[in-house]
Design a protein around this motif. Structure first.
Motif, PDB file in Angstrom:
ATOM      1  N   ASP A 202       0.821  -1.210   0.000  1.00  0.00           N
ATOM      2  CA  ASP A 202       0.000   0.000   0.000  1.00  0.00           C
ATOM      3  C   ASP A 202       0.862   1.269   0.000  1.00  0.00           C
ATOM      4  O   ASP A 202       0.354   2.386   0.024  1.00  0.00           O
TER       5      ASP A 202
ATOM      6  N   HIS B 224      -3.978   4.264  -0.034  1.00  0.00           N
ATOM      7  CA  HIS B 224      -5.402   4.404   0.273  1.00  0.00           C
ATOM      8  C   HIS B 224      -5.684   5.633   1.121  1.00  0.00           C
ATOM      9  O   HIS B 224      -6.755   6.218   1.045  1.00  0.00           O
ATOM     10  N   ASN B 225      -4.749   5.973   1.947  1.00  0.00           N
ATOM     11  CA  ASN B 225      -4.981   7.108   2.831  1.00  0.00           C
ATOM     12  C   ASN B 225      -3.750   8.008   2.797  1.00  0.00           C
ATOM     13  O   ASN B 225      -2.873   7.928   3.651  1.00  0.00           O
TER      14      ASN B 225
END
Lengths: 171, 271, 999
Positions: free
Chosen positions: C596, C608-609
């Protein structure tokens, strides 16, 4: 009349980029070697030592000068400008230098000092050169890396910028 | 590739120079712009014991208009002459030829007289001197003399200058109303000429001077010639110059250029 | 004129740095005089300076070297001759199997003009040169051979006993069934070409600083060497130390190389030996005269190429016969120039049947080595001239013949008949785009218009495959399969790159690519910045190499256009490995999966963040400050060195198929030229060059490479040739005779690009640096051939040569005119004349043989020694204008027929060169009590003066001879007891000396 003996070193003094300098040289020492090895001004390069390649070009008393075809003794008391003297400050490039960088007008950079000196000198007197004039001026230099056209473009760019700056400041 | 050792004399006056020459004779060399001599020193082709720098002598830096002549001192740089405002009017042929001498960076230091002293048969200034029928002003410690251009050049790099003589200057005639033309062919811009031609209309006809072919620049006068008579004259002249092959051109090519450029220039000045 | 450069530093979003023309990080220093080239760097106190005395002869035995006077000169530390060097070194390895040695200095024989004969080491260069002039070398000249075909002709002078008949290698190859193809083909076309010698001549010359530690017997060398570092093994072996006792470093900047600075290596050996012998550091900076005469050049080559051709222009088979001239020694890596293109002998064309004969010969010229294009110009000049000739022969458009033969777009990767694996391309598309974007139709219309006006206008085409990233094993194709099996495999090309993170998290990259102006530091900063989500200014790149500390391989260095394809890709691999670990560390810090993690704008963040992020520098520094807190599987992130070699680079197979290079770019050029009818000068009207070099990393630099290569190729096509006389004298020893293009000759080429990424390289990039050196010379030649309507074109396109092709018989001289004697092709000077001398022949004869009168008669004569009754020796100082030199003259008398005739033979040698002459003098009574003296002479001149003053020689010589006889007659005319004054000795001494001196 001054006679300098062959086998001795003699003091040579001149102004280099606005500052007084002094070192010793035998009469036979070339200005190019004197600048580089006696004064440590290694920005001026030596490419042929017979006046063809132009890498060693400097300005002496307002004259473009092949420093390999000039004795250090000949410039005693003169005013010299070399590539070390064309930037406004050590951490900033001048207009011409920036134009070179922007146009990729150098690769190895070995011949560049001489070319900059010719252009710096010429643009000071001829602010609106044509391409043909720049080509004529720079035919006294050899560059093996760039194919020249980026150098010519940089010169024309710099001229345009210098002119517009001048106009702005005049206004 | 460093010069051999020599004494260096920074002359303050002409008498410094001629005395130095008198003392050292053939072992002394006059250093003016240095554009030929310094290269020869670096290559150790030349080994003088004394170099006499004449460039601080103000009286040698003059360009003087005297009646029907222009006198150019030994210290006059090529760039100085190019920048002389009267050049195109007084010496139109020199105005045409001078931009072909080397490059901006060598003309800025090189002198007119230095080029003559070096006597390279391909050089432009010797050609101009011969074409114009100028004179060389020589001086030693005892006397001065004037030598006509055609007598000055004795061969490749050889001149009538004696070892103890300084080329003080040259005198070039101002020829009023003369039509002139100049053309040079070299491998690259700024190189020594393979063939350089200067043509001038004369009261009785035309003069053509050619450099780069014979051992010395050579001038020839003709009455007004046209057609095949002109071709024949040029052909004879081309052969008489004794062209030779070298790495840059063949003798035949040089003769071709003399014939073709000679014809073009003569037509141009006779128009 | 210049095509617009894309905005250098645009405001950028997330697009990668790679592919943008950012300003170069190298430039600020170079533009301000702060470059650090080898001669700009300080040396240790007490460092000595070397100069090299070089051979004036192309081929001669060294009988003796007297260096006593030189050694006595103040400031001189040592004079090394071959014997001294031999005592501490061994021969350089030779690239073919033969009992031949190759020394960096002449042992007992010189084989080319400029070959080192002695090294003088002194406190400074000027003093060393003073001393070198005092060294007296006695040579016995041998016959020389400079032509490659002449060298293998019967009776040619032989250079090395181990190369019988000067043939160093002779290999024949056969691929497919060429005999059948030729037998079946309706047409056969053939071309004979001579590719000239030239060099890319960087403006910075060679430089070496060497020292020797006697305690450890270890050498430390700083040199502007460019690689390949396979040469390191050659140097170490020659210096008789293991590789770890030869520390070879390069300076931060190098003033251009173009292959040429590979050739510094024999001087590394020489200067290192000087350091060892003197016990002091020794520095040598080559000067320009040395560089032109004796550094290195590209090979000249004689090629016969034949093609079997179908009626539609399809080429069915090729038959190559190449004779490669490597100069006097086969220096490593030669004969690589010949084999570099072996996989590419079919160019851009789909040709299945190929026959090759490759011969390598030695001649009395400077040894050859790397030069931009390396084998390409020689191959493509033959191939693309032949394609042009096929078109004319079949009355087809040359472009149609090219198109008909191009490898199909769907055929990649394509295996050529000779073994190359062409990685990718779409040649048809590239040609189509070039024709359209380059406005070929317009050019053709222009040609039609010009021709209608009677002007000489022509169009040329070339299609070229540009190989890059050499297979280190291609050179073994010169060996037979059996020899290769015995020697063990050689192949591949290990590239290296190191990426390091320092304690504040800043990134350093080191590579062993040894740039010589190509901007490697800038491109690497782009490549690595993209990997780490940083900006190029955050990445500091060091490209100096130190073989004692850095990662390198034999393939390291700056050659074969390997940077973009191999080195930049390897840096990406190294950076990605580090980034991988940084990602794992960041993942544990951010509590996300490693998958990620993204690197962007100076942060390491969760995809994602994106708010969940940590500064790159903070994560990067952890390996230094808190290794214990890193996840177990992360490893260190301090430094990673990647090695990368492409699996496609396999050794030659048993059928001699060799994939000589990894990548193959494509170039299609066309141009319009106009020839001046008077001067025959070629003016380039337009030049269009289309390149597909795969993925472009930095458009500005790629165009810079193309423009630079184009200008050098233009020089090779129009101006440059290393000229040799038949006697081996070198004729182009200054930049006034070896002509490089300047601003007034070089136009802006119109450059177009297509990008077909290479599937074989990490970044999809291919090399681009050499292509125009391959395509442009022949493209211009094709255009000139088209303009003039001639079949045979030789480079360079010297106007006088073109004149010979197109001009008919010359107008004859007018009847009765004296025509100057023609100089013989062998450069001998011949002439004759006569003079009248007072005094009877007997009187004159007596004076001739009396050495006592000589000294007063010979101008500049310091002393005369009588060696025997018929052999005299004199020291003479002579000058023409400013050119002065000292000579030692030897004269011997033969065929004496007193008092009627005598033959004199002699020579003179001095620092400026040598001359040898033979003259016959006859004396006859003139009927007035005097003597009529008739002479004829035949002389030759060589050495330094021949190299640097060729233009001036003939005239000066004639003047001197004329003056001599005038003076002689005058002197004899003066009469007087002691002064009859004519001396044959004086004549010959003067003649010979001046021939020697006045060139």
């Amino acid at each position: 009349m001054t006679r300098l003996k062959a086998d001795r070193r003699h003091a040579v003094r001149f102004s280099l980029n606005g500052k007084p300098v002094e070192a010793e040289a035998e009469p036979r020492m070339l200005l190019s070697d004197f600048l580089r090895h006696q004064l440590g001004a290694t920005g001026t390069h030596v490419g042929c030592e017979h006046g063809v390649c132009g890498a060693c070009t400097v300005v002496v008393d307002g004259m473009l000068t092949r420093s390999c075809l000039t004795l250090a003794a000949q410039v005693d008391g003169c005013e010299l400008k070399t590539v070390e003297g064309i930037a406004p400050s050590a951490d900033r490039l001048g207009v011409l230098q920036q134009a070179f960088r922007r146009n990729h007008a150098l690769q190895c950079g070995f011949c560049t000092a001489g070319i900059l000196m010719s252009l710096d000198h010429y643009l000071g007197k001829n602010p609106n050169p044509t391409e043909a004039e720049i080509r004529d001026l720079l035919s006294g230099h050899i560059c093996r890396c760039t194919g020249y056209t980026p150098i010519i473009q940089a010169a024309l760019d710099a001229a345009a910028e210098l002119t517009s700056k001048k106009e702005t400041s005049d206004a | 590739m460093k010069p051999p050792a020599f004494d260096y004399l920074r002359a303050g006056s002409i008498s410094d120079v001629v005395e130095g020459l008198a003392q050292q004779g053939g072992d002394a060399r006059v250093l003016a712009g240095g554009q030929s001599l310094m290269a020869m020193l670096n290559m150790r082709l030349a080994k003088p014991k004394l170099l006499i720098d004449i460039m601080r002598i103000k009286e040698l830096r003059q360009i003087e208009r005297k009646n029907d002549a222009v006198v150019i001192g030994a210290g006059v740089r090529q760039a100085d002459l190019l920048a002389w405002p009267d050049l195109a009017e007084a010496l139109p042929l020199v105005a045409l030829a001078l931009p072909w001498v080397g490059h901006v960076q060598t003309r800025s230091r090189g002198t007119i007289c230095g080029s003559l002293a070096h006597a390279d048969p391909s050089a432009e200034m010797p050609l101009a001197l011969v074409a114009l029928g100028g004179e060389v002003l020589l001086r030693n410690a005892r006397r001065r003399r004037r030598v006509a251009a055609k007598d000055f050049f004795a061969g490749m790099m050889l001149t009538a200058r004696a070892d103890d003589e300084l080329i003080e200057g040259i005198s070039l005639p101002v020829i009023k109303g003369s039509r002139v033309a100049f053309r040079e062919v070299a491998r690259r811009h700024g190189d020594f000429a393979i063939v350089a031609c200067a043509a001038m209309k004369t009261p009785n006809g035309v003069r053509l001077a050619v450099g780069g072919v014979a051992d010395v620049p050579t001038a020839r006068d003709w009455p007004r010639l046209e057609g095949s008579a002109l071709d024949d004259a040029l052909n004879a002249f081309a052969y008489e110059l004794g062209a030779r092959d070298d790495v840059h051109a063949t003798a035949r090519y040089r003769r071709d250029l003399v014939r073709m450029i000679g014809r073009d220039l003569i037509r141009e000045v006779l128009q | 004129m210049l095509q617009a450069v894309k905005s250098a530093n645009p405001g950028h979003g997330d697009e990668p740095w790679v592919g943008r023309s950012i300003e170069r990080v190298e430039d600020a220093a170079l533009l301000s005089g702060r470059g650090r080239f080898i001669d700009d760097l300080g040396v240790a106190p007490g460092t000595l300076h070397a100069t090299i005395l070089r051979s004036p002869h192309a081929h001669a035995d060294i009988l003796s070297i007297d260096a006593e006077a030189a050694k006595r000169l103040p400031g001189v530390a040592a004079v090394l001759t071959g014997a001294d060097v031999k005592a501490v070194t061994t021969s350089l390895v030779v690239g073919v199997k033969a009992p031949v040695e190759c020394w960096p200095i002449a042992m007992d024989r010189v084989r080319y003009v400029g070959e080192p004969v002695a090294v003088v080491v002194a406190t400074d260069r000027a003093r060393a040169e003073d001393a070198a002039e005092l060294i007296n070398v006695e040579y016995r000249p041998r016959g020389a051979v400079v032509d490659p075909l002449g060298a293998i002709a019967a009776g040619a002078p032989v250079l090395h006993d181990g190369f019988p008949g000067n043939l160093a290698s002779d290999r024949s190859f056969r691929y497919g069934d060429p005999e059948k193809a030729f037998a079946d083909a309706p047409h056969r076309f053939s071309i004979d070409i001579r590719y000239p010698r030239n060099s890319c001549t960087p403006i910075e010359t060679y430089g070496v600083v060497a020292s020797h530690d006697a305690g450890e017997d270890a050498y430390e060398v700083l040199a502007n060497f460019q690689g390949p570092f396979s040469i390191h093994t050659v140097i170490a072996r020659a210096l008789k130390v293991p590789g770890n006792r030869l520390r070879l470093r390069t300076p931060p900047d190098s003033g251009g190389s173009f292959g040429v600075k590979q050739g510094v290596f024999p001087y590394i050996v020489l200067i290192a030996a000087a350091a060892r012998i003197t016990g002091r550091p020794v520095k040598w900076i080559e000067d320009r005269l040395e560089h032109l005469t004796a550094s290195v050049s590209a090979t000249n080559r004689a090629t016969t190429l034949a093609a079997a051709v179908a009626a539609d222009g399809k080429i069915l088979a090729l038959d190559w016969d190449q004779v490669e001239d490597c100069g006097a020694h086969l220096r490593a890596p030669e004969p690589a120039t010949l084999y570099r293109m072996h996989g590419n002998l079919t160019g851009a064309y789909d040709i299945s049947h190929v026959k090759v004969r490759n011969r390598v010969v030695v001649t009395n010229k400077t040894p050859t080595g790397l030069n931009r294009g390396f084998g390409g110009p020689q191959v493509y000049f033959a191939l693309e001239r032949l394609v042009h000739r096929i078109a004319i022969g079949l009355d087809l458009d040359p472009l149609d013949v090219i198109r008909r033969n191009l490898i199909g777009a769907g055929a990649f990767p394509y295996r050529t008949a000779t073994g190359a694996l062409l990685d990718s391309g779409n040649y048809q598309e590239a040609v189509a785009r070039a024709v359209e974007q380059g406005r070929l139709a317009e050019l053709k219309a222009k040609r039609d218009e010009a021709r209608a006006e009677g002007r000489l206008y022509g169009i040329g085409f070339t299609a070229v495959v540009e190989p890059s990233v050499s297979n280190m094993g291609y050179i073994t194709t010169v060996l037979t399969a059996a020899e290769r099996r015995k020697a063990g495999p050689k192949n591949g090309a290990q590239a290296t790159a190191t990426v390091g993170l320092d304690p504040v998290g800043s990134v350093t990259v080191h590579v062993a690519s040894v740039p010589q102006g190509q901007g490697h530091r800038t491109v690497l900063s782009q490549v690595v910045a993209d990997v780490f989500g940083l900006e190029p200014k955050d990445i500091r790149v060091n490209t100096e190499i130190d073989t004692a500390k850095d990662a390198w391989s034999i393939a390291s260095g700056n050659y074969a256009s390997r940077f973009a394809a191999a080195v930049a890709g390897t840096a990406k691999i190294a950076a990605e490995r580090v980034a991988d670990r940084v990602a794992r560390i960041a993942a544990s810090q951010l509590n996300v999966e490693a998958a990620d993690i993204v690197f962007a704008k100076g942060f390491v963040a969760s995809k994602h963040n994106p708010e969940n992020r940590i500064a790159f520098s903070r994560v990067a520094a952890l390996s230094h400050w808190s290794p214990g807190s890193l996840p177990d599987d992360a490893g260190q992130t301090i430094r990673e060195t990647a090695f990368w070699t492409p699996p496609e680079l396999t050794p030659p197979d048993d059928d001699d198929r060799i994939n000589s290079s990894l990548c193959h770019g494509f170039i299609f050029d066309f141009c319009g030229v106009e020839i001046d009818p008077t001067t025959l000068e070629t003016r380039i009207d337009r030049y269009v060059t289309m390149h597909d070099c795969g993925t472009i990393l930095h458009p500005g630099m790629v165009n810079g490479q193309i423009r630079g290569g184009f200008a050098q190729a233009l020089g090779a096509a129009l101006l440059e040739e290393y000229g040799y006389a038949e006697d081996g004298s070198f004729l182009t020893g200054t930049l006034a005779d070896y002509l490089l293009p300047t601003t007034t000759e070089v136009p802006e080429p119109e450059i177009f690009h297509m990008e077909t990424p290479s599937p074989f390289t990490p970044l999809g990039a291919k090399g681009v640096g050499e292509g125009n050196c391959m395509s442009t010379p022949v493209c211009l030649a094709n255009a000139v051939a088209d303009a003039l309507g001639v079949a045979d074109i030789t480079l360079p396109l010297v106007p006088a040569r073109l004149a010979e092709l197109v001009r008919g018989a010359e107008p004859p001289p007018p009847a009765g005119a004296a025509v100057a004697p023609v100089r013989e092709g062998d450069r001998r000077l011949r002439g004759e004349g006569q003079a009248t001398v007072k005094g009877a022949p007997e009187q004159v004869w007596a004076m001739l043989l009396d050495p006592a009168t000589l000294q007063s008669v010979i101008p500049g004569c310091q002393r005369v020694d009588k060696v025997t009754d018929r052999h005299f020796r004199a020291d003479v100082t002579l000058g023409i204008g400013p050119v002065t030199g000292r000579y030692r003259a030897d004269v011997e008398l033969f065929d004496l027929d007193p008092p009627r005739a005598v033959t004199l033979r002699g020579g003179a040698t001095g620092a400026l060169g040598f001359g040898s002459a033979e003259g016959r003098i006859t004396l006859a009574p003139d009927g007035n009590g005097g003597t009529k003296l008739t002479y004829s002479y035949d002389a030759s001149i060589g050495g330094k003066v021949a190299s640097i003053g060729g233009r001036l020689l003939d005239g000066a010589t004639r003047v001197i001879i004329g003056q001599f006889f005038t003076a002689l007659a005058r002197k004899a005319g003066g009469g007087g007891a002691e002064g009859g004054g004519f001396s044959l000795f004086a004549l010959l001494a003067k003649m010979a000396s001046l021939f020697g001196g006045r060139r």
